[in-house]
Design a protein around this motif. Structure first.
Motif, short mmCIF file in Angstrom:
data_model
loop_
_atom_site.label_atom_id
_atom_site.label_comp_id
_atom_site.label_asym_id
_atom_site.label_seq_id
_atom_site.Cartn_x
_atom_site.Cartn_y
_atom_site.Cartn_z
N ALA A 274 0.81 -1.22 0.00
CA ALA A 274 0.00 0.00 0.00
C ALA A 274 0.84 1.26 0.00
CB ALA A 274 -0.92 0.00 1.22
N THR A 275 2.08 1.16 0.42
CA THR A 275 2.91 2.35 0.63
C THR A 275 3.07 3.23 -0.61
OG1 THR A 275 4.10 1.42 2.52
CG2 THR A 275 5.24 3.12 1.24
N PRO A 276 3.34 2.69 -1.80
CA PRO A 276 3.48 3.59 -2.96
C PRO A 276 2.23 4.43 -3.22
CG PRO A 276 4.34 1.40 -3.47
CD PRO A 276 3.63 1.30 -2.16
N TYR A 277 1.06 3.86 -3.04
CA TYR A 277 -0.19 4.59 -3.25
C TYR A 277 -0.36 5.68 -2.19
CZ TYR A 277 -1.30 0.72 -6.38
OH TYR A 277 -1.26 -0.20 -7.40
N PHE A 278 -0.05 5.35 -0.94
CA PHE A 278 -0.15 6.34 0.13
C PHE A 278 0.81 7.51 -0.12
CE2 PHE A 278 -1.75 3.37 3.80
CZ PHE A 278 -2.94 3.19 3.10
N ARG A 279 2.01 7.20 -0.55
CA ARG A 279 2.99 8.26 -0.82
C ARG A 279 2.53 9.16 -1.96
NH1 ARG A 279 8.59 7.02 -2.31
NH2 ARG A 279 8.93 9.19 -1.73
N ASP A 280 2.03 8.56 -3.01
CA ASP A 280 1.61 9.35 -4.17
C ASP A 280 0.45 10.29 -3.85
OD1 ASP A 280 3.55 8.19 -5.72
OD2 ASP A 280 2.20 6.78 -6.75
N GLN A 281 -0.47 9.83 -2.99
CA GLN A 281 -1.63 10.67 -2.67
C GLN A 281 -1.41 11.54 -1.44
OE1 GLN A 281 -4.24 7.34 -2.56
NE2 GLN A 281 -4.33 7.19 -0.33
N GLY A 282 -0.26 11.36 -0.77
CA GLY A 282 0.07 12.20 0.39
C GLY A 282 -0.81 11.97 1.58
N ALA A 283 -1.36 10.75 1.70
CA ALA A 283 -2.23 10.42 2.83
C ALA A 283 -2.43 8.92 2.88
CB ALA A 283 -3.58 11.13 2.70
N GLY A 284 -2.76 8.43 4.06
CA GLY A 284 -3.04 7.01 4.23
C GLY A 284 -2.93 6.62 5.69
N SER A 285 -3.60 5.56 6.05
CA SER A 285 -3.59 5.11 7.44
C SER A 285 -3.33 3.61 7.52
CB SER A 285 -4.94 5.43 8.11
OG SER A 285 -4.97 4.95 9.45
N PHE A 286 -2.29 3.24 8.27
CA PHE A 286 -2.03 1.84 8.60
C PHE A 286 -2.55 1.58 10.00
CE2 PHE A 286 1.51 2.72 5.60
CZ PHE A 286 1.26 1.73 4.67
N ILE A 287 -3.35 0.54 10.15
CA ILE A 287 -3.88 0.16 11.46
C ILE A 287 -3.49 -1.29 11.68
CG2 ILE A 287 -5.95 -0.06 12.88
CD1 ILE A 287 -7.16 1.95 10.60
N HIS A 288 -2.58 -1.52 12.61
CA HIS A 288 -2.02 -2.85 12.84
C HIS A 288 -2.57 -3.40 14.15
CE1 HIS A 288 1.07 -1.55 9.93
NE2 HIS A 288 1.17 -0.46 10.66
N PHE A 289 -2.76 -4.72 14.18
CA PHE A 289 -3.23 -5.35 15.41
C PHE A 289 -2.07 -5.98 16.15
CE2 PHE A 289 -7.24 -4.24 13.98
CZ PHE A 289 -8.15 -4.43 15.01
N THR A 290 -1.84 -5.47 17.36
CA THR A 290 -0.85 -6.04 18.26
C THR A 290 -1.61 -6.81 19.35
OG1 THR A 290 1.06 -5.55 19.68
CG2 THR A 290 -0.71 -3.91 19.65
N VAL B 252 1.44 10.16 5.97
CA VAL B 252 0.92 8.82 6.25
C VAL B 252 1.08 8.51 7.74
CG1 VAL B 252 1.16 6.37 5.73
CG2 VAL B 252 1.48 8.07 3.91
N ARG B 253 0.07 7.91 8.33
CA ARG B 253 0.13 7.59 9.75
C ARG B 253 0.02 6.09 9.98
NH1 ARG B 253 -4.55 9.65 8.01
NH2 ARG B 253 -6.53 8.87 8.85
N SER B 254 0.51 5.65 11.14
CA SER B 254 0.55 4.23 11.46
C SER B 254 0.34 4.05 12.96
CB SER B 254 1.89 3.62 11.04
OG SER B 254 1.93 2.23 11.29
N ASN B 255 -0.64 3.22 13.32
CA ASN B 255 -0.98 3.01 14.73
C ASN B 255 -1.27 1.53 14.99
OD1 ASN B 255 -1.35 5.90 15.92
ND2 ASN B 255 -2.45 5.96 13.96
N CYS B 256 -1.27 1.17 16.26
CA CYS B 256 -1.54 -0.21 16.68
C CYS B 256 -2.73 -0.27 17.62
CB CYS B 256 -0.33 -0.80 17.41
SG CYS B 256 1.08 -1.15 16.37
N ILE B 257 -3.43 -1.39 17.58
CA ILE B 257 -4.52 -1.66 18.52
C ILE B 257 -4.32 -3.06 19.10
CG2 ILE B 257 -7.00 -2.00 18.83
CD1 ILE B 257 -7.46 -0.13 16.48
N ALA B 258 -4.40 -3.15 20.42
CA ALA B 258 -4.41 -4.45 21.10
C ALA B 258 -5.84 -4.73 21.53
CB ALA B 258 -3.48 -4.42 22.32
N PRO B 259 -6.52 -5.69 20.90
CA PRO B 259 -7.93 -5.92 21.21
C PRO B 259 -8.14 -6.96 22.31
CG PRO B 259 -7.31 -7.22 19.32
CD PRO B 259 -6.05 -6.50 19.76
N PHE B 260 -9.17 -6.73 23.10
CA PHE B 260 -9.70 -7.75 23.99
C PHE B 260 -11.06 -8.14 23.44
CE2 PHE B 260 -6.67 -5.77 26.79
CZ PHE B 260 -6.28 -6.75 27.70
#
Length: 301
Positions: A132-148, A185-193
């Motif tokens: 996804a990174t090349p698309y996010f860079r080209d459009q100057g925006a994007g969100s990565f949401i990772h599950f930890t 572009v931003r990147s964050n994590c969520i730890a779910p219960f």
């Protein structure tokens, strides 16, 4: 909140991923529903769960497509992003939710069990994010949401493979956030219960563990979805490099490892002085053998 957005969600055929897909679609996003459809330990494949999620989204008037690729395969991971762009013209957010469990106590864990879990969780998050990174860079925006997981953030019994992968994802997310900030572009994590098919495979070897699992059964997967949808939206533009946790109706913000004590000796340290001086000074600040259940021991409301 997500009108006009395109969101790709891995492991979206069941459980947490399914609820995320349904809510993102309800909020206006077009959704790529990725799910290999394997068992909780990663064996086999079944397109049924992903197709059911897509059908439910379409029946409610939303937009969605199925992708059955394995995130552990770089080409398969790339196809998830390609399906988003081909069907909907863009990609705005990636939710790295796919996962498996192969719990074993450390001295019984095989290399195969180690590799399988690392491949899906850590390598999978890398593969999809990289695509996804090349698309996010080209459009100057994007969100990565990772599950930890608190298994990695705090610790758990019999999960060396899973814990290592989940803490590795935190490092991956942090590096992405730092490297991609200049591109918007931003990147964050969520730890779910939440009680899910995967969590249901965790064995309870004593009464304390059994009670913890019973507590988890009260935590439905739909409680995780609102935070994910928020992080995929423009409303979270200022939020990056963070670690959140959702536990029923509670949302937590986690700290990151930072120095907590220091001790200096002008003449340097010897083995003996470390034992005689540093150990007594540091001992009160040492971490214990805590597990996730020890830290989150109260009943959620």
């Amino acid at each position: 909140m997500l009108e006009g957005k395109v969101v790709a969600i891995t492991g979206a055929g069941r459980g947490i991923g399914r609820d995320i897909a349904l809510l993102c679609a309800k909020e206006g996003a077009a959704v790529v529903v990725n799910d290999l459809g394997g068992s909780a330990d990663g064996e086999g494949s079944d397109a049924g769960p992903a197709e059911e999620t897509v059908n439910d989204i379409r029946s409610a008037g939303g937009k969605a497509v199925v992708n059955g690729a394995s995130v552990a395969d770089p080409a398969g991971a790339a196809s998830i992003v390609e399906d988003a762009v081909r069907n909907f013209g863009r990609i705005d957010a990636v939710v790295n939710n796919a996962g498996i469990l192969r719990d074993r106590i450390w001295h019984k864990m095989s290399h195969e069990d180690w590799q399988a879990v690392i491949d899906v969780h850590l390598h999978g998050a890398f593969n999809v994010s990289k695509a996804a990174t090349p698309y996010f860079r080209d459009q100057g925006a994007g969100s990565f949401i990772h599950f930890t997981s608190t298994s990695g953030l705090i610790g758990n019994f019999g999960q060396a493979n899973y814990s290592a992968a989940k803490l590795g994802i935190v490092g991956l997310s942090q590096s992405i956030a730092l490297d991609m900030a200049r591109a918007g572009v931003r990147s964050n994590c969520i730890a779910p219960f939440a009680w899910s098919r995967m969590v249901a495979t965790i064995p309870a070897s004593n009464e304390v563990e059994a009670l913890r699992l019973e507590r988890l059964k009260t935590m439905s997967t739909d409680k995780i979805a609102p935070l994910v949808a928020f992080l995929a939206s423009d409303a979270s533009a200022e939020v990056t490099n963070q670690i959140f946790s959702v536990r029923k109706n509670e949302i937590f913000l986690f700290s990151k490892p930072r120095p907590i004590r220091s001790m200096h000796r002008a003449e340097g340290w010897t083995v003996e002085s470390i034992a005689s001086d540093l150990l007594p000074a540091f001992r009160p600040s040492f971490s214990g053998l805590d597990r996730s259940g020890d830290i989150f021991g109260w009943d959620p409301i």
